[in-house]
Design an enzyme around this catalytic site. Structure first.
Site, PDB file in Angstrom:
ATOM      1  N   ASP A  30      -8.635  -8.534 -21.030  1.00 13.68           N
ATOM      2  CA  ASP A  30      -7.432  -8.809 -20.148  1.00 13.68           C
ATOM      3  C   ASP A  30      -6.500  -9.392 -21.123  1.00 13.68           C
ATOM      4  O   ASP A  30      -7.151  -9.889 -21.903  1.00 13.68           O
ATOM      5  CB  ASP A  30      -7.647  -9.404 -18.992  1.00 13.68           C
ATOM      6  CG  ASP A  30      -6.546  -9.525 -17.746  1.00 13.68           C
ATOM      7  OD1 ASP A  30      -5.360  -9.727 -18.147  1.00 13.68           O
ATOM      8  OD2 ASP A  30      -6.917  -9.107 -16.804  1.00 13.68           O
ATOM      9  N   ASP A  57      -4.435  -6.764 -24.931  1.00 10.00           N
ATOM     10  CA  ASP A  57      -3.611  -5.752 -24.177  1.00 10.00           C
ATOM     11  C   ASP A  57      -4.291  -4.361 -24.216  1.00 10.00           C
ATOM     12  O   ASP A  57      -4.524  -4.030 -25.197  1.00 10.00           O
ATOM     13  CB  ASP A  57      -2.311  -5.726 -24.768  1.00 10.00           C
ATOM     14  CG  ASP A  57      -1.194  -4.802 -24.007  1.00 10.00           C
ATOM     15  OD1 ASP A  57      -1.448  -3.860 -23.419  1.00 10.00           O
ATOM     16  OD2 ASP A  57       0.039  -4.723 -24.483  1.00 10.00           O
ATOM     17  N   PHE A  79      -8.533  -1.173 -14.599  1.00 12.12           N
ATOM     18  CA  PHE A  79      -7.630  -2.068 -13.741  1.00 12.12           C
ATOM     19  C   PHE A  79      -6.400  -2.242 -14.227  1.00 12.12           C
ATOM     20  O   PHE A  79      -5.409  -2.419 -13.639  1.00 12.12           O
ATOM     21  CB  PHE A  79      -8.226  -3.398 -13.168  1.00 12.12           C
ATOM     22  CG  PHE A  79      -9.414  -2.928 -12.145  1.00 12.12           C
ATOM     23  CD1 PHE A  79      -9.136  -2.400 -10.921  1.00 12.12           C
ATOM     24  CD2 PHE A  79     -10.847  -3.320 -12.726  1.00 12.12           C
ATOM     25  CE1 PHE A  79     -10.329  -2.246 -10.013  1.00 12.12           C
ATOM     26  CE2 PHE A  79     -11.575  -3.258 -11.896  1.00 12.12           C
ATOM     27  CZ  PHE A  79     -11.609  -2.527 -10.347  1.00 12.12           C
ATOM     28  N   ALA A 124      -2.951   4.594  -2.819  1.00 13.34           N
ATOM     29  CA  ALA A 124      -2.603   5.174  -1.508  1.00 13.34           C
ATOM     30  C   ALA A 124      -1.033   5.572  -1.666  1.00 13.34           C
ATOM     31  O   ALA A 124      -0.529   6.440  -1.040  1.00 13.34           O
ATOM     32  CB  ALA A 124      -2.811   4.634  -0.103  1.00 13.34           C
ATOM     33  N   TYR A 147       6.305   2.909  -9.943  1.00 12.70           N
ATOM     34  CA  TYR A 147       4.683   2.095 -10.123  1.00 12.70           C
ATOM     35  C   TYR A 147       3.921   3.412  -9.566  1.00 12.70           C
ATOM     36  O   TYR A 147       2.802   3.960 -10.054  1.00 12.70           O
ATOM     37  CB  TYR A 147       4.702   1.216  -8.871  1.00 12.70           C
ATOM     38  CG  TYR A 147       3.224   1.051  -8.585  1.00 12.70           C
ATOM     39  CD1 TYR A 147       2.386   0.644  -9.659  1.00 12.70           C
ATOM     40  CD2 TYR A 147       2.842   1.307  -7.242  1.00 12.70           C
ATOM     41  CE1 TYR A 147       1.084   0.323  -9.182  1.00 12.70           C
ATOM     42  CE2 TYR A 147       1.410   0.970  -6.986  1.00 12.70           C
ATOM     43  CZ  TYR A 147       0.706   0.483  -7.818  1.00 12.70           C
ATOM     44  OH  TYR A 147      -0.572   0.410  -7.427  1.00 12.70           O
TER      45      TYR A 147
HETATM   46  C1  UD1 Z   1       2.687  -2.540  -0.842  1.00 12.22           C
HETATM   47  C2  UD1 Z   1       3.314  -1.376  -1.762  1.00 12.22           C
HETATM   48  C3  UD1 Z   1       2.222  -0.515  -2.184  1.00 12.22           C
HETATM   49  C4  UD1 Z   1       0.942  -1.326  -2.779  1.00 12.22           C
HETATM   50  C5  UD1 Z   1       0.347  -2.314  -1.878  1.00 12.22           C
HETATM   51  C6  UD1 Z   1      -0.652  -3.143  -2.345  1.00 12.22           C
HETATM   52  C7  UD1 Z   1       5.561  -1.439  -1.106  1.00 12.22           C
HETATM   53  C8  UD1 Z   1       6.676  -0.627  -0.808  1.00 12.22           C
HETATM   54  N1  UD1 Z   1       4.447  -0.864  -1.282  1.00 12.22           N
HETATM   55  O1  UD1 Z   1       2.306  -1.546   0.304  1.00 12.22           O
HETATM   56  O2  UD1 Z   1       2.733   0.128  -3.327  1.00 12.22           O
HETATM   57  O3  UD1 Z   1      -0.186  -0.289  -3.214  1.00 12.22           O
HETATM   58  O4  UD1 Z   1       1.275  -3.161  -1.335  1.00 12.22           O
HETATM   59  O5  UD1 Z   1      -1.491  -3.794  -1.447  1.00 12.22           O
HETATM   60  O6  UD1 Z   1       5.659  -2.651  -1.709  1.00 12.22           O
HETATM   61  N2  UD1 Z   1       5.454  -7.404   5.528  1.00 12.22           N
HETATM   62  C9  UD1 Z   1       6.014  -8.460   6.198  1.00 12.22           C
HETATM   63  N3  UD1 Z   1       6.611  -9.598   5.712  1.00 12.22           N
HETATM   64  C10 UD1 Z   1       6.202  -9.829   4.409  1.00 12.22           C
HETATM   65  C11 UD1 Z   1       5.413  -8.732   3.737  1.00 12.22           C
HETATM   66  C12 UD1 Z   1       5.130  -7.664   4.248  1.00 12.22           C
HETATM   67  O7  UD1 Z   1       6.455  -8.033   7.571  1.00 12.22           O
HETATM   68  O8  UD1 Z   1       6.699 -10.836   3.832  1.00 12.22           O
HETATM   69  C13 UD1 Z   1       4.818  -6.203   6.139  1.00 12.22           C
HETATM   70  C14 UD1 Z   1       5.494  -4.857   5.565  1.00 12.22           C
HETATM   71  O9  UD1 Z   1       6.776  -4.377   6.014  1.00 12.22           O
HETATM   72  C15 UD1 Z   1       4.323  -3.954   5.883  1.00 12.22           C
HETATM   73  C16 UD1 Z   1       3.178  -4.693   5.964  1.00 12.22           C
HETATM   74  O10 UD1 Z   1       3.717  -6.082   6.074  1.00 12.22           O
HETATM   75  O11 UD1 Z   1       4.663  -3.400   7.143  1.00 12.22           O
HETATM   76  C17 UD1 Z   1       2.377  -4.605   4.605  1.00 12.22           C
HETATM   77  O12 UD1 Z   1       3.066  -4.864   3.423  1.00 12.22           O
HETATM   78  P1  UD1 Z   1       2.442  -5.086   2.101  1.00 12.22           P
HETATM   79  O13 UD1 Z   1       1.341  -6.081   2.020  1.00 12.22           O
HETATM   80  O14 UD1 Z   1       3.581  -5.279   1.285  1.00 12.22           O
HETATM   81  O15 UD1 Z   1       1.908  -3.783   1.781  1.00 12.22           O
HETATM   82  P2  UD1 Z   1       2.303  -2.230   1.877  1.00 12.22           P
HETATM   83  O16 UD1 Z   1       3.930  -2.398   1.941  1.00 12.22           O
HETATM   84  O17 UD1 Z   1       1.619  -1.358   2.536  1.00 12.22           O
END
Ligand code: UD1
Length: 337
Positions: A30, A57, A79, A124, A147
Site C-alpha cells: 500500500d 504504489d 484492491f 456493481a 471510476y
Molecule cells: C456509491 C457509488 C458506487 C460505489 C459505492 C461503494 C455513486 C453514484 N456510486 O454507490 O460507485 O461502488 O458507493 O459503496 O457515488 N445517501 C443519502 N445521503 C448520503 C449518502 C447517501 O441519502 O449522505 C443515499 C444515496 O442516495 C443512495 C444510498 O444512500 O440511495 C447509498 O449511497 P452510497 O452509500 O453513496 O452508495 P451508492 O450510491 O450505491
C-alpha cells in the site's frame, strides 16, 4: 504467499485478516494514499503478521519487481485503486492512470514472475442503471463514470490476458455496497473528509461529528421513496475473496461473480437499524436527489453461491452494530490515536 495490494484500505485490511484466518500468508502492499500506517498496528494486534508489508504504489514496476523477488507470490488479490465516483468525474485522467495504469504494471510484473492467478476488485457500478432486478452477472454493462470505466477496463484487460495465455486464472468480484467493520471494532472504514457513502455518514451523525443526515431523495419508485441498495458486511465480502482464491488455486476456471446479499434496503431502513444498534437518534432531512443515483439495485448472488459456496451470513443489524462499535471506539478513525 498471497500479495494483497491496497492492503491497508478498508476492504484490503479486512481481507488480510480473513486470509490469515484461512491459514494463508499475506504480503501487503500500500502507498497509504488513502489509508494510514496505524492500520498495520491494528492488524498486528489482531494477530496478523505485518512484517511482510511493503510501502509502495502499485503502479511502481520496480517496487513490484522487488516484492516478487523477495517473496514467493502464488496469487494476487488486487484492491489498490481509487473509488470515489464524483472525484473520478472531476479528475478522470488521474483515475485512469491510477486504476488502469496500476493494474497494467501489476499484471506485467505478475507475468514476468510467472504468477498468473488474480482476484480483482470490481464493482456493481459497472452495470449502471439496471434494467431488471435482482442484477445478474449477464446483465448489460453500462458504466456511467470514469471510476466505473476503469473497473470495466480492468475486467476486460484480465480476460484478454487469459485469452492469450490460458495459464491466467482470473476471479472478477463485483461488489455491491460494502459496510460494517471487523467485529472487534479495531479496524473499519475511515473516509477522508466528508463521507460520500451512506453508512459512514450515518455513523458520524450517531457519534456527534455531523449534525444530520441529508437523505438524497424520497420520491423514488421504492416502498418508502428512498434509494434501495444491497448492503454487504465487509467481513462477508472479505470471506468472498478467500473463497475466490481457493476456487482458483483449486484449479477451477476463471469467473465473474456478484458479491451481495440479494436483499434491498432503503436509506430510511438503514437509518432505523443504525438507531437501534447505536441507541442514538439520527436526525434526517430530506434533500434533493443526488445526480447519477439510481432508485434501486441489489444483487442476484446465486452464481457466487453455486461456484464458490459463498453466501453472505451477516444481517443489517450486525452491519450496523459492527460499524457503530468501530465508530464509537474511534470517533476520528485511525487519527484517534
Ligand atoms: C456509491 C457509488 C458506487 C460505489 C459505492 C461503494 C455513486 C453514484 N456510486 O454507490 O460507485 O461502488 O458507493 O459503496 O457515488 N445517501 C443519502 N445521503 C448520503 C449518502 C447517501 O441519502 O449522505 C443515499 C444515496 O442516495 C443512495 C444510498 O444512500 O440511495 C447509498 O449511497 P452510497 O452509500 O453513496 O452508495 P451508492 O450510491 O450505491
Amino acid at each position: 504467499m498471497i500479495l494483497l495490494t491496497g492492503a491497508t484500505g478498508y476492504i484490503g485490511s479486512h481481507t488480510w485478516l480473513a486470509l490469515h484466518a484461512a491459514g494463508m500468508r499475506v504480503a501487503g502492499l500500500d502507498d497509504f494514499s488513502n489509508s494510514s500506517p496505524e492500520v498495520l498496528r491494528r492488524l498486528a494486534a489482531l494477530g496478523a503478521d505485518v512484517s511482510t508489508f511493503a510501502e509502495a504504489d502499485v503502479g511502481d514496476r520496480a517496487a513490484l519487481d522487488a516484492v516478487f523477488g523477495r517473496w514467493q507470490i502464488e496469487a494476487v488479490v488486487h484492491f489498490a485503486a481509487w473509488k470515489a465516483v464524483g472525484d473520478s468525474v472531476a479528475r478522470p485522467l488521474d483515475y485512469y492512470r491510477n486504476n488502469v495504469g496500476g493494474l497494467i504494471a501489476l499484471a506485467e510484473a505478475m507475468q514476468a514472475h510467472g504468477c498468473k492467478t488474480i482476484v480483482f476488485s470490481s464493482t456493481a457500478t459497472v452495470y449502471g442503471q439496471p434494467r431488471s432486478l435482482p442484477v445478474r452477472e449477464d446483465a448489460a454493462l453500462a458504466p456511467s463514470s470514469p471510476y466505473a470505466e476503469t473497473k470495466l477496463i480492468g475486467e476486460n484487460m484480465l480476460h484478454d490476458a487469459e485469452r492469450a495465455d490460458a495459464a491466467w486464472r482470473v476471479a472478477v468480484l463485483r461488489y455491491f455496497n460494502p459496510v460494517g467493520a471487523h467485529a472487534s471494532g479495531t479496524i473499519g472504514e475511515d473516509p477522508r473528509g466528508t463521507p460520500n457513502n451512506l453508512m459512514p455518514f450515518v455513523a458520524q451523525v450517531a457519534v456527534g461529528k455531523r449534525a444530520k443526515l441529508r437523505v438524497f431523495g424520497n420520491d423514488y419508485d421504492t416502498a418508502d421513496g428512498t434509494g434501495v441498495r444491497d448492503y454487504l458486511h465487509v467481513e462477508d465480502l472479505a470471506e468472498g475473496h478467500v473463497a475466490a482464491l481457493r476456487h482458483l488455486q483449486g484449479g477451477a476456471g476463471s469467473l465473474t461473480v456478484n458479491l451481495g446479499t440479494g436483499h434491498g434496503v432503503s436509506v430510511l431502513e438503514l437509518v432505523r437499524a443504525f438507531e437501534r444498534a447505536s441507541g442514538r437518534a439520527i436526525p434526517c432531512e430530506i434533500a434533493p436527489r443526488r445526480a447519477g443515483d439510481v432508485a434501486a439495485y441489489y444483487a442476484d448472488p446465486a452464481l457466487a453461491e453455486r461456484l464458490l459456496g459463498w453466501k453472505a451470513t451477516r444481517d443489517l443489524d450486525a452491519m450496523c452494530a459492527d460499524s457503530w462499535r468501530w465508530q464509537a471506539a474511534n470517533p476520528d478513525g485511525y487519527a484517534t490515536v
